[in-house]
Motif scaffolding. Structure first.
Motif, PDB file in Angstrom:
ATOM      1  N   SER A 200       0.814  -1.211   0.000  1.00  0.00           N
ATOM      2  CA  SER A 200       0.000   0.000   0.000  1.00  0.00           C
ATOM      3  C   SER A 200       0.851   1.266   0.000  1.00  0.00           C
ATOM      4  O   SER A 200       0.346   2.350   0.261  1.00  0.00           O
ATOM      5  N   GLY A 201       2.140   1.107  -0.289  1.00  0.00           N
ATOM      6  CA  GLY A 201       3.010   2.277  -0.324  1.00  0.00           C
ATOM      7  C   GLY A 201       4.464   1.847  -0.373  1.00  0.00           C
ATOM      8  O   GLY A 201       4.787   0.662  -0.276  1.00  0.00           O
ATOM      9  N   THR A 202       5.340   2.819  -0.550  1.00  0.00           N
ATOM     10  CA  THR A 202       6.775   2.549  -0.590  1.00  0.00           C
ATOM     11  C   THR A 202       7.461   3.421   0.445  1.00  0.00           C
ATOM     12  O   THR A 202       7.450   4.640   0.342  1.00  0.00           O
ATOM     13  N   MET A 203       8.051   2.794   1.461  1.00  0.00           N
ATOM     14  CA  MET A 203       8.759   3.514   2.511  1.00  0.00           C
ATOM     15  C   MET A 203      10.079   2.827   2.806  1.00  0.00           C
ATOM     16  O   MET A 203      10.212   1.613   2.638  1.00  0.00           O
ATOM     17  N   ILE A 225      14.988  13.909  -9.416  1.00  0.00           N
ATOM     18  CA  ILE A 225      14.758  14.161  -7.985  1.00  0.00           C
ATOM     19  C   ILE A 225      15.991  14.790  -7.341  1.00  0.00           C
ATOM     20  O   ILE A 225      16.045  14.941  -6.122  1.00  0.00           O
ATOM     21  N   ASP A 226      16.969  15.147  -8.175  1.00  0.00           N
ATOM     22  CA  ASP A 226      18.239  15.630  -7.636  1.00  0.00           C
ATOM     23  C   ASP A 226      18.164  17.041  -7.085  1.00  0.00           C
ATOM     24  O   ASP A 226      19.065  17.467  -6.354  1.00  0.00           O
ATOM     25  N   MET A 227      17.106  17.784  -7.402  1.00  0.00           N
ATOM     26  CA  MET A 227      16.964  19.135  -6.850  1.00  0.00           C
ATOM     27  C   MET A 227      16.228  19.138  -5.519  1.00  0.00           C
ATOM     28  O   MET A 227      16.092  20.177  -4.879  1.00  0.00           O
ATOM     29  N   ASP A 233      16.390   8.127  -0.438  1.00  0.00           N
ATOM     30  CA  ASP A 233      15.880   6.799  -0.114  1.00  0.00           C
ATOM     31  C   ASP A 233      14.505   6.564  -0.738  1.00  0.00           C
ATOM     32  O   ASP A 233      14.366   5.816  -1.702  1.00  0.00           O
ATOM     33  N   MET A 234      13.473   7.247  -0.224  1.00  0.00           N
ATOM     34  CA  MET A 234      12.106   6.939  -0.649  1.00  0.00           C
ATOM     35  C   MET A 234      11.816   7.347  -2.094  1.00  0.00           C
ATOM     36  O   MET A 234      11.099   6.647  -2.813  1.00  0.00           O
ATOM     37  N   LEU A 235      12.344   8.485  -2.527  1.00  0.00           N
ATOM     38  CA  LEU A 235      12.081   8.906  -3.896  1.00  0.00           C
ATOM     39  C   LEU A 235      12.762   7.972  -4.896  1.00  0.00           C
ATOM     40  O   LEU A 235      12.200   7.656  -5.949  1.00  0.00           O
ATOM     41  N   LEU A 236      13.962   7.512  -4.562  1.00  0.00           N
ATOM     42  CA  LEU A 236      14.631   6.521  -5.413  1.00  0.00           C
ATOM     43  C   LEU A 236      13.877   5.200  -5.376  1.00  0.00           C
ATOM     44  O   LEU A 236      13.699   4.537  -6.415  1.00  0.00           O
ATOM     45  N   MET A 237      13.422   4.815  -4.200  1.00  0.00           N
ATOM     46  CA  MET A 237      12.673   3.563  -4.061  1.00  0.00           C
ATOM     47  C   MET A 237      11.458   3.558  -4.990  1.00  0.00           C
ATOM     48  O   MET A 237      11.169   2.554  -5.665  1.00  0.00           O
ATOM     49  N   ASP A 281       5.158  16.167  -0.367  1.00  0.00           N
ATOM     50  CA  ASP A 281       4.377  16.458  -1.568  1.00  0.00           C
ATOM     51  C   ASP A 281       5.163  16.164  -2.845  1.00  0.00           C
ATOM     52  O   ASP A 281       4.708  16.478  -3.944  1.00  0.00           O
ATOM     53  N   LYS A 282       6.356  15.573  -2.704  1.00  0.00           N
ATOM     54  CA  LYS A 282       7.175  15.236  -3.878  1.00  0.00           C
ATOM     55  C   LYS A 282       6.998  13.778  -4.289  1.00  0.00           C
ATOM     56  O   LYS A 282       7.514  13.359  -5.314  1.00  0.00           O
TER      57      LYS A 282
END
Length: 381
Positions: A200-203, A225-227, A233-237, A281-282
């Protein structure tokens, strides 16, 4: 007052469903016992450690890595010194181990060049130099047990995921303030495992991650996502999850736990939590965003009710029952999570910490969206 009560009760219902689902998810998540699995000794691992002003911490981490049961010839340690102003680089350079390498950001970037995410740049730089098939990241203030890498590699060779999230816990939590941090962090770790089972999500947490170097390269690394200052961690995941659905795995193993330090001051704590909430919010994974909104609004309404109840006696009994409801739900979830992390002794501090928790969630959520924070001596917008 009636509208306030109705909205709060509605959020209480949603929060109850959420916490009970997490309780179910954590209970159903299977534990992984490294001793029950063989490995083939053919996975080369690169352990990557971004470090900034960690002279006092990094020797313990490097020592813990040298005590690993995984064969030393099958893993390398790459420490990236992020413009440290202390002796971090020398502590790494002169550490007596042949599989430890030092990279310096100062050799890659000029001091005048400004980035919003030095940590992502450090990890990206190390991955480009890494010889390992499996990238494992941790933080310079962490330590781990001797079977840490063995557990990660056995999990990888057994399940073949592209990305592994693994458990993180605080240690040296020997004051009231640090015990509260430890309880809060443990809750987040339990939810991380639960959402992995529930899909139900990625953490995850960057102090204990593993992913294929090939997967990192195929999704473009941190491009896009580099800015964003946080989110290595989570954004790469999520990028890897989006490219390879079903390839994310949570490693529920005591041997895989990494231990890190709580912060020493309220200011440091708030900067940390604002940094974490700044990426809320990203997320392209809107399942997590929706959950964060529910949790945030629930805490906002409880705080608002507490303020209004000062002047409105009729609300005080409602507020009391809502707090009892919140505490019971969270303790039901925390009990098995605390048992896994060996931290049931912290549970008596849970109730006294409730006011602190509600206030910090409201403040950090707001400032993460509209404020700025300081991290590693740098001001971040």
């Amino acid at each position: 007052m009636t509208a306030l009560l109705i909205i709060t009760l509605g959020l209480a219902l949603l929060y109850g469903i959420l916490m009970l689902s997490y309780l179910y998810g954590w209970a159903r998540l299977k534990s992984f016992d490294p001793a029950a699995h063989a490995y083939t000794f053919d996975t080369k691992v690169s352990v990557i450690i971004p470090a900034r002003n960690e002279e006092s911490n990094i020797p313990q981490l490097l020592e813990a890595l040298q005590q690993q049961s995984y064969p030393a010839n099958l893993f390398e340690v790459i420490v990236v010194d992020d413009f440290s102003t202390d002796g971090t680089a020398d502590a790494v350079r002169y550490f007596p181990a042949t599989n430890v390498r030092l990279l310096r950001m100062a050799d890659i970037l000029s001091p005048e060049e400004r980035l919003n995410s030095y940590k992502k740049k450090a990890i990206e730089t190390a991955i480009a130099k890494a010889t390992g098939h499996l990238i494992v990241t941790t933080d310079a203030d962490c330590v781990m047990g001797p079977k840490w890498l063995e557990a990660i590699v056995k999990c990888y060779e057994t399940h073949k995921p592209r990305f592994i999230a693994a458990p993180v816990s605080y240690h040296k939590d020997n004051s009231f303030f640090k015990k509260l941090q430890s309880l809060d962090f443990m809750t987040m770790q339990g939810i991380t495992g639960a959402v992995a089972y529930l899909q139900s999500g990625t953490m995850c947490n960057g102090a204990n991650l593993a992913y294929e170097k090939q997967a990192f390269e195929e999704v473009g690394g941190f491009t896009g996502i580099d800015m964003i200052a946080s989110g290595d961690d989570m954004l790469l995941m999520y990028k890897i999850y989006h490219a390879y659905p079903g390839s994310i795995h949570y490693l529920k193993s005591r041997e895989a736990i990494v231990r890190t330090l709580p912060v020493d001051t309220v200011k440091g704590f708030m900067n940390q939590r604002i940094r974490w909430s700044s990426k809320a919010d990203k997320y392209e994974d809107k399942r997590i965003t929706r959950v964060l909104v529910i949790v945030y609004l629930w805490n906002v309404m409880l705080l608002l009710m507490a303020i209004v109840a000062i002047f409105t006696p009729a609300l005080r009994m409602w507020l009391l029952w809502l707090m009892v409801y919140k505490i019971v739900l969270e303790l039901l979830f925390l009990l098995p999570v605390a048992s896994f992390f060996g931290k049931r002794s912290l549970l008596p501090w849970f109730i006294p910490g409730q006011p602190f928790h509600i206030i910090y969630v409201v403040l950090a959520g707001w400032l993460g969206k509209f404020g700025s924070y300081e991290w590693k001596g740098r001001q971040v917008q």
